[in-house]
Scaffold this active site. Structure first.
Site, PDB file in Angstrom:
ATOM      1  CG  HIS A 127      33.486  17.965  90.645  1.00 51.28           C
ATOM      2  ND1 HIS A 127      32.672  17.024  90.989  1.00 51.28           N
ATOM      3  CD2 HIS A 127      33.933  18.290  92.042  1.00 51.28           C
ATOM      4  CE1 HIS A 127      32.738  16.804  92.455  1.00 51.28           C
ATOM      5  NE2 HIS A 127      33.664  17.821  92.820  1.00 51.28           N
ATOM      6  CE  LYS A 131      36.362  15.478  90.841  1.00 53.60           C
ATOM      7  NZ  LYS A 131      37.720  15.479  91.452  1.00 53.60           N
TER       8      LYS A 131
END
Length: 216
Positions: A127, A131
């Site tokens: 990600h 995040k």
């Protein structure tokens, strides 16, 4: 449908507004760090923000008797208990990933693991650098579909919306199954399906799989 967004000014909030407005739905409640703008009573509230925002979101849903679509990750037991209590009053869909593809993959994995029960399995998820939680809620979701604990490897680099790879290995061969979210639009589309599903539903907790597959 009239709807509200918690985290309105964030990246997901803006994407949700775009997708919902394209379908003619009316944004009547905006919530972000700057405060609350209430234009009318929403049928559904959408929240993809943070666990810290959940108490306020729950209060708004109770105030308006509005359904809740919750895509927030990194929830703790106290948050899940809040949702269970809320679901006694309004309909709720909570999921860690609102991608239709991921939820199809989850169902597929639950069948595949029965055939490859003696194979090694690991999950790799990637990600964007912003995040905070690791492993991702989606990786945990896929692990649950396997029905056992498996190693999960988390990468946080660049601006990747979300890549998940499930690797099965045996002597002499491997199988890699990959899902890639190209943009946040996929999650907004899933949130739209969930919101439309909730309108007119009785109070209760509903899964995103029920939204996609119905009673199958």
């Amino acid at each position: 449908m009239k709807y509200g967004i918690v985290g309105y000014s964030g990246r997901m909030g803006q994407e949700i507004q775009k997708v919902f407005s394209e379908k003619g739905h009316e944004l009547v409640l905006k919530v972000d760090v700057n405060g609350v703008e209430e234009l009318d009573s929403p049928d559904v509230v959408i929240d993809f923000s943070s666990p810290e925002a959940l108490p306020k979101t729950v209060d708004l849903c109770k105030k308006y008797r509005a359904g809740l679509v919750l895509g927030t990750t990194a929830l703790k037991e106290e948050h899940l208990q809040m949702l269970r209590e809320l679901s006694k009053e309004v309909p709720v869909v909570q999921a860690y990933n609102f991608s239709i593809g991921i939820n199809v993959l989850k169902r597929f994995l639950s069948e595949l693991v029965k055939v490859l029960e003696d194979w090694d399995v690991e999950i790799v998820e990637t990600h964007h650098r912003f995040k905070k939680d690791a492993p991702s809620g989606t990786a945990i979701l896929l692990e649950s579909a396997l029905g056992k604990s498996v190693p999960i490897h988390s990468l946080r680099v660049g601006g990747v919306p979300g890549d998940h790879v499930v690797v099965f290995g045996n002597i002499g061969e491997t199988i890699e199954i990959k899902h890639r979210a190209i943009s946040r639009t996929v999650f907004a589309i899933g949130a739209l399906k969930a919101a439309e599903f909730l309108v007119g539903k009785d109070p209760g907790m509903y899964s995103f799989e029920e939204v996609i597959f119905g009673g199958e």
